[in-house]
Design an enzyme around this catalytic site. Sequence first.
Site, PDB file in Angstrom:
ATOM      1  N   ARG A 180      24.879  33.102   6.151  1.00  0.00           N
ATOM      2  CA  ARG A 180      24.834  32.886   7.597  1.00  0.00           C
ATOM      3  C   ARG A 180      25.817  33.802   8.319  1.00  0.00           C
ATOM      4  O   ARG A 180      26.863  34.144   7.798  1.00  0.00           O
ATOM      5  CB  ARG A 180      25.214  31.435   7.917  1.00  0.00           C
ATOM      6  CG  ARG A 180      24.211  30.420   7.453  1.00  0.00           C
ATOM      7  CD  ARG A 180      23.086  30.222   8.407  1.00  0.00           C
ATOM      8  NE  ARG A 180      23.634  29.868   9.709  1.00  0.00           N
ATOM      9  CZ  ARG A 180      23.038  30.157  10.856  1.00  0.00           C
ATOM     10  NH1 ARG A 180      21.914  30.774  10.886  1.00  0.00           N
ATOM     11  NH2 ARG A 180      23.591  29.812  11.993  1.00  0.00           N
ATOM     12  N   ARG A 216      15.664  46.988  10.532  1.00  0.00           N
ATOM     13  CA  ARG A 216      14.770  48.114  10.212  1.00  0.00           C
ATOM     14  C   ARG A 216      15.501  49.438  10.422  1.00  0.00           C
ATOM     15  O   ARG A 216      15.344  50.376   9.636  1.00  0.00           O
ATOM     16  CB  ARG A 216      13.506  48.052  11.071  1.00  0.00           C
ATOM     17  CG  ARG A 216      12.632  46.851  10.819  1.00  0.00           C
ATOM     18  CD  ARG A 216      11.964  46.890   9.458  1.00  0.00           C
ATOM     19  NE  ARG A 216      10.998  45.793   9.355  1.00  0.00           N
ATOM     20  CZ  ARG A 216      10.955  44.941   8.344  1.00  0.00           C
ATOM     21  NH1 ARG A 216      11.810  45.045   7.339  1.00  0.00           N
ATOM     22  NH2 ARG A 216      10.056  43.988   8.322  1.00  0.00           N
ATOM     23  N   CYS A 268      12.014  36.609  13.961  1.00  0.00           N
ATOM     24  CA  CYS A 268      12.913  36.299  15.073  1.00  0.00           C
ATOM     25  C   CYS A 268      12.446  35.039  15.803  1.00  0.00           C
ATOM     26  O   CYS A 268      11.260  34.722  15.815  1.00  0.00           O
ATOM     27  CB  CYS A 268      12.936  37.439  16.091  1.00  0.00           C
ATOM     28  SG  CYS A 268      13.607  38.982  15.466  1.00  0.00           S
ATOM     29  N   GLU A 320      17.152  30.104  19.639  1.00  0.00           N
ATOM     30  CA  GLU A 320      17.912  28.878  19.381  1.00  0.00           C
ATOM     31  C   GLU A 320      17.550  27.847  20.446  1.00  0.00           C
ATOM     32  O   GLU A 320      17.043  28.194  21.513  1.00  0.00           O
ATOM     33  CB  GLU A 320      19.423  29.153  19.471  1.00  0.00           C
ATOM     34  CG  GLU A 320      19.996  29.893  18.306  1.00  0.00           C
ATOM     35  CD  GLU A 320      20.099  29.054  17.043  1.00  0.00           C
ATOM     36  OE1 GLU A 320      20.308  27.830  17.138  1.00  0.00           O
ATOM     37  OE2 GLU A 320      19.979  29.633  15.966  1.00  0.00           O
ATOM     38  N   ARG A 327      22.152  35.055  15.915  1.00  0.00           N
ATOM     39  CA  ARG A 327      22.454  34.406  14.642  1.00  0.00           C
ATOM     40  C   ARG A 327      21.520  34.953  13.579  1.00  0.00           C
ATOM     41  O   ARG A 327      20.414  35.385  13.880  1.00  0.00           O
ATOM     42  CB  ARG A 327      22.282  32.891  14.757  1.00  0.00           C
ATOM     43  CG  ARG A 327      23.289  32.203  15.649  1.00  0.00           C
ATOM     44  CD  ARG A 327      22.903  30.731  15.835  1.00  0.00           C
ATOM     45  NE  ARG A 327      23.868  29.958  16.563  1.00  0.00           N
ATOM     46  CZ  ARG A 327      23.890  29.819  17.882  1.00  0.00           C
ATOM     47  NH1 ARG A 327      22.995  30.435  18.620  1.00  0.00           N
ATOM     48  NH2 ARG A 327      24.796  29.081  18.463  1.00  0.00           N
ATOM     49  N   TYR A 363      31.265  35.171  11.218  1.00  0.00           N
ATOM     50  CA  TYR A 363      31.090  34.777  12.614  1.00  0.00           C
ATOM     51  C   TYR A 363      32.016  35.661  13.445  1.00  0.00           C
ATOM     52  O   TYR A 363      33.228  35.475  13.430  1.00  0.00           O
ATOM     53  CB  TYR A 363      31.387  33.283  12.790  1.00  0.00           C
ATOM     54  CG  TYR A 363      30.358  32.466  12.054  1.00  0.00           C
ATOM     55  CD1 TYR A 363      29.211  32.025  12.700  1.00  0.00           C
ATOM     56  CD2 TYR A 363      30.490  32.203  10.696  1.00  0.00           C
ATOM     57  CE1 TYR A 363      28.235  31.316  12.016  1.00  0.00           C
ATOM     58  CE2 TYR A 363      29.518  31.492  10.001  1.00  0.00           C
ATOM     59  CZ  TYR A 363      28.397  31.054  10.672  1.00  0.00           C
ATOM     60  OH  TYR A 363      27.421  30.375   9.990  1.00  0.00           O
ATOM     61  N   ARG A 416      31.668  27.998  13.762  1.00  0.00           N
ATOM     62  CA  ARG A 416      31.959  27.545  12.403  1.00  0.00           C
ATOM     63  C   ARG A 416      33.360  26.956  12.346  1.00  0.00           C
ATOM     64  O   ARG A 416      34.285  27.567  11.821  1.00  0.00           O
ATOM     65  CB  ARG A 416      31.841  28.732  11.442  1.00  0.00           C
ATOM     66  CG  ARG A 416      31.983  28.422  10.006  1.00  0.00           C
ATOM     67  CD  ARG A 416      30.721  27.839   9.446  1.00  0.00           C
ATOM     68  NE  ARG A 416      30.932  27.543   8.048  1.00  0.00           N
ATOM     69  CZ  ARG A 416      29.999  27.649   7.129  1.00  0.00           C
ATOM     70  NH1 ARG A 416      28.807  28.034   7.447  1.00  0.00           N
ATOM     71  NH2 ARG A 416      30.264  27.363   5.893  1.00  0.00           N
TER      72      ARG A 416
END
Length: 159
Positions: A23, A79, A90, A93, A105, A123, A131
Amino acid sequence: MSNEKDRTNDDNARSPMMCRGVRGAITVGSDREDEILEATRELLQALVAANEMSVDDIASVYFTTTPDLTSTYPAFAARQLGWYDAALLCGHEMAVPGGLVRCVRVLIHWNTPKTAKEIAHMYLREAHSLRPDRKNVPPVRPRQMSQVEAAVKFLAMTL
């Protein structure tokens, strides 16, 4: 003959390959294509370096942005870095009131012999607030009853 024996012993000594989630998140200053792509490349390169990843071992990557970022797909940054064989997706959120804004994210599905505890999650910029130290996570509250449930329960007790 000895080379083959050494290879077999090395293979047996390795941990099994697992698909692990890696993550990360990063914030941008504005909804500009160049800013989003630059920040996403920065985040991906940091994750690859910190985990000593080989791009060939990446199965797929799921990118999300906060609803205020719409000028480009962050997957395009992968890419640009040569991630041609990984499946990329994609999405947005949830728009949570008071949530972090202008944030990209990523969840990388990575085939690796590393354990989950050995994975480095990143992060960056303002995303470090996503986090918190796990010791500071609030306890789970019991489920709250809705007003309708409370009324039904009260009526059931009184009848």
